[in-house]
Design an enzyme around this catalytic site. Structure first.
Site, PDB file in Angstrom:
ATOM      1  N   LYS A 131       0.868  -1.176   0.000  1.00  0.00           N
ATOM      2  CA  LYS A 131       0.000   0.000   0.000  1.00  0.00           C
ATOM      3  C   LYS A 131       0.906   1.226   0.000  1.00  0.00           C
ATOM      4  CE  LYS A 131      -4.490   1.006   0.443  1.00  0.00           C
ATOM      5  NZ  LYS A 131      -5.662   0.285  -0.033  1.00  0.00           N
ATOM      6  N   GLY A 157     -22.532   4.334  -2.312  1.00  0.00           N
ATOM      7  CA  GLY A 157     -21.570   4.978  -3.213  1.00  0.00           C
ATOM      8  C   GLY A 157     -21.316   4.065  -4.395  1.00  0.00           C
ATOM      9  N   VAL A 171     -19.674   1.157  -4.752  1.00  0.00           N
ATOM     10  CA  VAL A 171     -19.931  -0.280  -4.583  1.00  0.00           C
ATOM     11  C   VAL A 171     -21.396  -0.522  -4.191  1.00  0.00           C
ATOM     12  CG1 VAL A 171     -19.316  -2.371  -3.317  1.00  0.00           C
ATOM     13  CG2 VAL A 171     -17.540  -0.716  -3.894  1.00  0.00           C
TER      14      VAL A 171
HETATM   15  P1  NAD Z   1     -17.704   5.530  -1.990  1.00  0.00           P
HETATM   16  O1  NAD Z   1     -16.983   6.664  -1.352  1.00  0.00           O
HETATM   17  O2  NAD Z   1     -18.032   5.598  -3.435  1.00  0.00           O
HETATM   18  O3  NAD Z   1     -19.079   5.244  -1.209  1.00  0.00           O
HETATM   19  C1  NAD Z   1     -19.204   5.274   0.171  1.00  0.00           C
HETATM   20  C2  NAD Z   1     -20.585   5.850   0.480  1.00  0.00           C
HETATM   21  O4  NAD Z   1     -20.820   5.707   1.872  1.00  0.00           O
HETATM   22  C3  NAD Z   1     -20.723   7.330   0.146  1.00  0.00           C
HETATM   23  O5  NAD Z   1     -21.867   7.523  -0.644  1.00  0.00           O
HETATM   24  C4  NAD Z   1     -20.832   7.998   1.513  1.00  0.00           C
HETATM   25  O6  NAD Z   1     -21.644   9.149   1.494  1.00  0.00           O
HETATM   26  C5  NAD Z   1     -21.458   6.901   2.338  1.00  0.00           C
HETATM   27  N1  NAD Z   1     -21.249   6.992   3.779  1.00  0.00           N
HETATM   28  C6  NAD Z   1     -20.189   7.449   4.477  1.00  0.00           C
HETATM   29  N2  NAD Z   1     -20.416   7.339   5.794  1.00  0.00           N
HETATM   30  C7  NAD Z   1     -21.639   6.781   5.948  1.00  0.00           C
HETATM   31  C8  NAD Z   1     -22.417   6.391   7.062  1.00  0.00           C
HETATM   32  N3  NAD Z   1     -21.970   6.552   8.303  1.00  0.00           N
HETATM   33  N4  NAD Z   1     -23.635   5.850   6.833  1.00  0.00           N
HETATM   34  C9  NAD Z   1     -24.093   5.680   5.579  1.00  0.00           C
HETATM   35  N5  NAD Z   1     -23.396   6.031   4.488  1.00  0.00           N
HETATM   36  C10 NAD Z   1     -22.174   6.562   4.659  1.00  0.00           C
HETATM   37  O7  NAD Z   1     -16.809   4.231  -1.660  1.00  0.00           O
HETATM   38  P2  NAD Z   1     -16.879   2.819  -2.371  1.00  0.00           P
HETATM   39  O8  NAD Z   1     -15.825   2.737  -3.412  1.00  0.00           O
HETATM   40  O9  NAD Z   1     -18.296   2.493  -2.711  1.00  0.00           O
HETATM   41  O10 NAD Z   1     -16.375   1.880  -1.176  1.00  0.00           O
HETATM   42  C11 NAD Z   1     -17.222   1.565  -0.088  1.00  0.00           C
HETATM   43  C12 NAD Z   1     -16.442   0.756   0.933  1.00  0.00           C
HETATM   44  O11 NAD Z   1     -15.954  -0.444   0.331  1.00  0.00           O
HETATM   45  C13 NAD Z   1     -15.206   1.456   1.495  1.00  0.00           C
HETATM   46  O12 NAD Z   1     -15.027   1.063   2.828  1.00  0.00           O
HETATM   47  C14 NAD Z   1     -14.073   0.908   0.654  1.00  0.00           C
HETATM   48  O13 NAD Z   1     -12.825   0.957   1.339  1.00  0.00           O
HETATM   49  C15 NAD Z   1     -14.531  -0.520   0.455  1.00  0.00           C
HETATM   50  N6  NAD Z   1     -13.984  -1.158  -0.753  1.00  0.00           N
HETATM   51  C16 NAD Z   1     -14.204  -0.610  -1.964  1.00  0.00           C
HETATM   52  C17 NAD Z   1     -13.686  -1.228  -3.098  1.00  0.00           C
HETATM   53  C18 NAD Z   1     -13.925  -0.668  -4.477  1.00  0.00           C
HETATM   54  O14 NAD Z   1     -13.680  -1.379  -5.464  1.00  0.00           O
HETATM   55  N7  NAD Z   1     -14.416   0.560  -4.608  1.00  0.00           N
HETATM   56  C19 NAD Z   1     -12.944  -2.422  -2.974  1.00  0.00           C
HETATM   57  C20 NAD Z   1     -12.752  -2.964  -1.710  1.00  0.00           C
HETATM   58  C21 NAD Z   1     -13.274  -2.322  -0.596  1.00  0.00           C
END
Ligand code: NAD
Length: 365
Positions: free
Chosen positions: A79, A181, A183
């Site tokens: 990382k 968001g 995912v």
């Molecule tokens: P993103 O930023 O697109 O979406 C996250 C969403 O969660 C946002 O819409 C935000 O407003 C909302 N949010 C934040 N705090 C909140 C709360 N307390 N209650 C409700 N909603 C809340 O991120 P993402 O890419 O969709 O990733 C989501 C999670 O999955 C993260 O933890 C990320 O580390 C993990 N993840 C993502 C990927 C990927 O491919 N994008 C891969 C592995 C893990």
């Protein structure tokens, strides 16, 4: 802080990068290359202190080692963090300086996007290094990883239902998705297509409202989603959502979502089990993104990548079976499976194979 004590527990290498003209201050943690080149995203974030940045990068790199190992990838875990505010500090020159340093690591670390960096940034970094994934499809990249992450989470939910209820089908099941968001929104579509009843929440009310209007799902208060009565609670927002404060409120059979580091502390896996809740280890569930980008090493093909992501359902099934057999939590079982690969497979390199070294025939004397 002692960097060496942060590295205790097996982090191979931590590299500090500084380029004063661009303001680049980056730290790369190569946690393990036992299974292959270390792979993990670059987080561009205004860390409060350098100690916070070091602690975070090592912890995140370790998680990547376990994620790749449990997913059956021949990749290690790494990382990187760039210390700064991506909105004001990110320039082409800084990203290219960073890419140049990644190149000097010779492939021991392969980067990707993460919080604060984007596919467009990876394209810029690609001008300076071969060791970057998640670039645009026009550059041979795999595109937005969240599509495959969401698909993997959906399959993991099926495996979890099979384990908890004896039936993988989503038809009529109630799923509460925290965070819609990148995912979460893709996941909700899969769930609805499979016949589930879905309720969502997001602190970004507009995002929740848009999804609710488009797909006809209920959107509820973000403070209440974890306490919703449902079959599956799916954290897809932030880490640390399962802990002392939330566990007593949970009214689900399964916790299975995309968010990284869902448990506040590892012992919360036991607390969930004691409450009769099946916890699907997050790093097994959300491996779809890393599986997808790792396919770039072989020349990205969407169909092959999808088939690789589909292995998540079986992998998680084996984790649950191992947990049952050994009388441990699924998290301990997943850690055990990952550790066994990390310890076992490198041993095979002790056998010489063509390509390991050049055979030079010396003239008989
Ligand atoms: P993103 O930023 O697109 O979406 C996250 C969403 O969660 C946002 O819409 C935000 O407003 C909302 N949010 C934040 N705090 C909140 C709360 N307390 N209650 C409700 N909603 C809340 O991120 P993402 O890419 O969709 O990733 C989501 C999670 O999955 C993260 O933890 C990320 O580390 C993990 N993840 C993502 C990927 C990927 O491919 N994008 C891969 C592995 C893990």
């Amino acid at each position: 802080m002692s960097v060496f004590s942060e590295m205790d527990g097996g982090c191979e290498e931590v590299v500090f990068v500084h380029d004063p003209p661009t303001g680049l201050r980056a730290i790369v943690a190569i946690h393990s290359t036992a299974l292959g080149p270390s792979l993990g995203g670059t987080r561009f974030f205004p860390f409060r202190t350098e100690d916070d940045a070091i602690a975070d990068v090592v912890r995140l790199a370790r998680a990547m080692t376990f994620k790749a190992a449990a997913a059956g990838l021949d990749q290690g875990g790494g990382k990187a963090v760039i210390i700064g505010d991506p909105r004001t500090d990110k320039t082409e020159e800084l990203l290219r300086a960073y890419g140049r340093f990644v190149e000097t690591l010779g492939g021991r670390y392969v980067t990707a996007e993460d919080i604060g960096t984007s596919q467009a940034d990876m394209d810029v970094i690609r001008t300076e290094t071969r060791f970057v994934t998640g670039v645009s499809p026009s550059l041979g990249g795999s595109g937005d990883p969240s599509v495959m992450t969401a698909y993997g989470v959906f399959l993991a939910i099926r495996a979890s239902l099979e384990e908890a209820m004896g039936e993988a089908s989503l038809a009529g099941r109630r799923v509460a998705v925290q965070g819609v968001g990148k995912v979460g929104s893709h996941l909700v579509k899969h769930l609805i297509d499979a016949g589930a009843k879905v309720v969502v929440s997001d602190v970004d009310e507009a995002a929740a409202g848009r999804l609710s209007a488009a797909l006809g799902v209920d959107a509820i208060d973000p403070d209440k989603i974890h306490a919703e009565e449902c079959d599956v609670f799916s954290p897809c927002a932030m880490g640390g959502v399962i802990g002392d404060r939330t566990i007593p409120d949970l009214r689900c059979r399964v916790v299975c979502g995309a968010a990284n580091n869902q448990l506040e502390r590892p012992e919360h896996a036991q607390a969930l089990a004691a409450q009769g809740i099946l916890y699907a280890p997050d790093y097994v569930v959300n491996a779809g993104g890393v599986i997808n980008i790792s396919e770039e090493a072989r020349g990205y093909e969407a169909d092959r990548a999808k088939a690789s992501v589909e292995r998540i359902e079986g992998t998680l099934g084996r984790v649950f079976a191992a947990a049952r057999d050994r009388g441990v939590t699924p998290l301990e079982a997943a850690d055990g499976i990952a550790r066994a690969r990390i310890a076992g497979l490198p041993r095979l390199r002790g056998y010489w194979a063509p390509g390991d070294a050049t055979f030079v025939r010396s003239e008989p004397r």
